[in-house]
Design an enzyme around this catalytic site. Structure first.
Site, PDB file in Angstrom:
ATOM      1  N   GLY A  16       1.068 -30.684  35.051  1.00 31.00           N
ATOM      2  CA  GLY A  16      -0.357 -30.894  35.274  1.00 31.00           C
ATOM      3  C   GLY A  16      -1.203 -30.696  34.020  1.00 31.00           C
ATOM      4  O   GLY A  16      -2.218 -31.367  33.832  1.00 31.00           O
ATOM      5  N   ASN A  17      -0.776 -29.782  33.120  1.00 31.31           N
ATOM      6  CA  ASN A  17      -1.603 -29.467  31.950  1.00 31.31           C
ATOM      7  C   ASN A  17      -1.650 -30.604  30.920  1.00 31.31           C
ATOM      8  O   ASN A  17      -2.474 -30.564  30.017  1.00 31.31           O
ATOM      9  CB  ASN A  17      -1.131 -28.165  31.285  1.00 31.31           C
ATOM     10  CG  ASN A  17       0.230 -28.291  30.632  1.00 31.31           C
ATOM     11  OD1 ASN A  17       1.121 -28.946  31.169  1.00 31.31           O
ATOM     12  ND2 ASN A  17       0.398 -27.680  29.483  1.00 31.31           N
ATOM     13  N   LYS A 134       4.296 -26.781  51.066  1.00 30.97           N
ATOM     14  CA  LYS A 134       3.547 -27.197  49.886  1.00 30.97           C
ATOM     15  C   LYS A 134       2.056 -27.335  50.195  1.00 30.97           C
ATOM     16  O   LYS A 134       1.649 -28.255  50.907  1.00 30.97           O
ATOM     17  CB  LYS A 134       4.121 -28.541  49.399  1.00 30.97           C
ATOM     18  CG  LYS A 134       3.384 -29.161  48.265  1.00 30.97           C
ATOM     19  CD  LYS A 134       3.801 -28.600  46.930  1.00 30.97           C
ATOM     20  CE  LYS A 134       2.967 -29.190  45.802  1.00 30.97           C
ATOM     21  NZ  LYS A 134       3.108 -28.443  44.560  1.00 30.97           N
ATOM     22  N   LYS A 213       7.964 -32.821  41.511  1.00 28.13           N
ATOM     23  CA  LYS A 213       8.119 -33.844  40.473  1.00 28.13           C
ATOM     24  C   LYS A 213       9.273 -33.523  39.509  1.00 28.13           C
ATOM     25  O   LYS A 213       9.882 -34.437  38.956  1.00 28.13           O
ATOM     26  CB  LYS A 213       6.814 -34.063  39.703  1.00 28.13           C
ATOM     27  CG  LYS A 213       6.411 -32.918  38.783  1.00 28.13           C
ATOM     28  CD  LYS A 213       6.356 -33.354  37.331  1.00 28.13           C
ATOM     29  CE  LYS A 213       6.164 -32.229  36.350  1.00 28.13           C
ATOM     30  NZ  LYS A 213       6.065 -30.860  36.708  1.00 28.13           N
ATOM     31  N   LYS A 275      11.927 -26.349  37.940  1.00 24.16           N
ATOM     32  CA  LYS A 275      12.171 -26.785  36.550  1.00 24.16           C
ATOM     33  C   LYS A 275      13.580 -26.376  36.114  1.00 24.16           C
ATOM     34  O   LYS A 275      14.338 -27.182  35.583  1.00 24.16           O
ATOM     35  CB  LYS A 275      11.146 -26.181  35.583  1.00 24.16           C
ATOM     36  CG  LYS A 275       9.745 -26.694  35.842  1.00 24.16           C
ATOM     37  CD  LYS A 275       8.761 -26.164  34.821  1.00 24.16           C
ATOM     38  CE  LYS A 275       7.341 -26.294  35.326  1.00 24.16           C
ATOM     39  NZ  LYS A 275       6.942 -27.643  35.706  1.00 24.16           N
TER      40      LYS A 275
HETATM   41  P1  ADP Z   1       3.657 -27.726  35.882  1.00 21.28           P
HETATM   42  O1  ADP Z   1       2.280 -28.202  36.238  1.00 21.28           O
HETATM   43  O2  ADP Z   1       3.988 -27.972  34.445  1.00 21.28           O
HETATM   44  O3  ADP Z   1       4.718 -28.194  36.837  1.00 21.28           O
HETATM   45  P2  ADP Z   1       3.814 -25.064  37.110  1.00 21.28           P
HETATM   46  O4  ADP Z   1       2.558 -24.284  37.223  1.00 21.28           O
HETATM   47  O5  ADP Z   1       4.372 -25.698  38.318  1.00 21.28           O
HETATM   48  O6  ADP Z   1       3.579 -26.122  35.937  1.00 21.28           O
HETATM   49  O7  ADP Z   1       4.949 -24.126  36.473  1.00 21.28           O
HETATM   50  C1  ADP Z   1       4.756 -23.462  35.236  1.00 21.28           C
HETATM   51  C2  ADP Z   1       4.304 -22.030  35.485  1.00 21.28           C
HETATM   52  O8  ADP Z   1       5.398 -21.270  36.006  1.00 21.28           O
HETATM   53  C3  ADP Z   1       3.909 -21.251  34.264  1.00 21.28           C
HETATM   54  O9  ADP Z   1       2.569 -21.474  33.902  1.00 21.28           O
HETATM   55  C4  ADP Z   1       4.148 -19.790  34.690  1.00 21.28           C
HETATM   56  O10 ADP Z   1       2.944 -19.195  35.070  1.00 21.28           O
HETATM   57  C5  ADP Z   1       5.028 -19.904  35.919  1.00 21.28           C
HETATM   58  N1  ADP Z   1       6.251 -19.105  35.924  1.00 21.28           N
HETATM   59  C6  ADP Z   1       6.724 -18.490  37.039  1.00 21.28           C
HETATM   60  N2  ADP Z   1       7.889 -17.860  36.770  1.00 21.28           N
HETATM   61  C7  ADP Z   1       8.174 -18.082  35.477  1.00 21.28           C
HETATM   62  C8  ADP Z   1       9.282 -17.708  34.643  1.00 21.28           C
HETATM   63  N3  ADP Z   1      10.318 -17.000  35.104  1.00 21.28           N
HETATM   64  N4  ADP Z   1       9.255 -18.099  33.351  1.00 21.28           N
HETATM   65  C9  ADP Z   1       8.217 -18.841  32.879  1.00 21.28           C
HETATM   66  N5  ADP Z   1       7.160 -19.232  33.629  1.00 21.28           N
HETATM   67  C10 ADP Z   1       7.125 -18.871  34.926  1.00 21.28           C
HETATM   68 MG    MG Z   2       4.908 -27.677  38.899  1.00 16.13          MG
END
Ligand code: ADP
Ligand code: MG
Length: 312
Positions: A16-17, A134, A213, A275
């Protein structure tokens, strides 16, 4: 002469960023401006790689849902149609900023793009449909929520509509996507995890759900035989003991060690969990490189100098 057929395939999944930074509302100008930095990297990478882009759509679908909930004069559209709208709007913004980046970097003014409305097959009997997890769209007060016909959950910031998040099985048009790559198109697809569809007799039908995604991108990466799969987000990579004083960023991690961390619950569902799972699946199935990194670090991560990567 450059032999484009031999260029390895790079699939990058943008979080999203890439379009909306935290604290922003997500105006068109902001989104185009934010895409500048990531698309410059993609433009440079396109010299060496055949590029495929996937992306999230959380804030965009949230804004469209808020728009439609704010107006009763026009018919409300089902989630799958709103999802398709976000694939169109985000695909357009990515195409136009990538075109600008390619032009500015003097790389290739005749690059073709294809943004695809992408259907992703899910299983009608996926247990996720019994237990929607979700949250999507605007926040409501308890009273507003009571008047709505959606499945709702209570979150810290208010009540929200909740839908199922089934597992992606296959990207319906993966062969066509592969052909477009072979024809040197830069393909933008699987926006927001794709439009979830099920098989009904001989046709596909859209269902009310949201596919993660990163997991959809992992399925695509496998299907198109990507050489490198990069998941770009807003953190340096996956960390163990996230948010605690013992937090430690993972760099190159052997597969069995990563599986251990997954089992120990270091990566929460809905953010880092999918991820890590997406690069784990990709690496176990293909042996090819899967990396999680910060949006700014895509080139560095491909160079082996940033991000979290699973190794043998
Ligand atoms: P995106 O929009 O890129 O899919 P998400 O918000 O879904 O991003 O996932 C990324 C976020 O996951 C990071 O900003 C962080 O706050 C969070 N996060 C949770 N657990 C972890 C972890 N173990 N290591 C790194 N980030 C983590
Ligand atoms: Mg995400």
């Amino acid at each position: 002469m450059e032999n484009k057929r031999k260029k390895p395939i790079l699939l990058t999944a943008f979080g999203g960023n890439a379009l909306i930074r935290s604290g922003q509302k997500g105006t068109a100008e902001e989104q185009i401006e934010n895409l500048n930095m990531p698309m410059k990297q993609i433009a440079r990478l396109s010299r060496k790689y055949r590029v495929v882009i996937t992306h999230g759509n959380g804030p965009q679908i949230g804004n469209l849902l808020l728009q439609q909930e704010s107006c009763d004069e026009v018919p409300k559209m089902p989630l799958e149609i709103i999802g398709a709208q976000t694939q169109g709007q985000i695909g357009y913004m990515i195409e136009s900023s990538l075109e600008t980046a390619l032009f500015e970097t003097g790389i290739n003014s005749e690059q073709y793009f294809a943004t695809l409305i992408t259907y992703v097959l899910v299983d009608e009997d996926d247990p996720a449909f019994q237990q929607p997890t979700k949250p999507i769209g605007p926040f409501y007060t308890k009273e507003e929520a009571a008047g709505l016909s959606y499945n709702m959950i209570k979150t810290a910031k208010g009540h929200r509509r909740v839908v199922a998040s089934p597992k992606p099985i296959a990207i319906v048009a993966h062969r066509e996507i592969k052909k477009l790559i072979e024809m040197d198109f830069i393909v933008i697809c699987c926006g927001g995890g794709g439009i979830p569809v099920i098989h009904k007799e001989r046709k596909f039908c859209g269902v009310e759900a949201v596919i993660d995604k990163d997991l959809a991108s992992s399925v695509l990466a496998r299907e198109i035989n990507a050489d490198i799969f990069v998941v770009a987000s807003d953190v340096d990579g996956a960390a163990i003991h996230w948010g605690s004083p013992d937090q430690r960023l993972l760099k190159k991690v052997p597969l069995d060690e990563m599986e251990q961390y997954i089992q120990e619950g270091h990566f929460p569902a809905g953010s880092m969990g999918p991820k890590v799972e997406s690069i784990r699946q990709f690496f176990s199935n293909t042996g090819n490189r899967g990396i999680i990194c910060k949006l700014e670090d895509i080139e560095k991560a491909i160079g082996g100098k940033a991000g979290t990567e699973i190794i043998k």
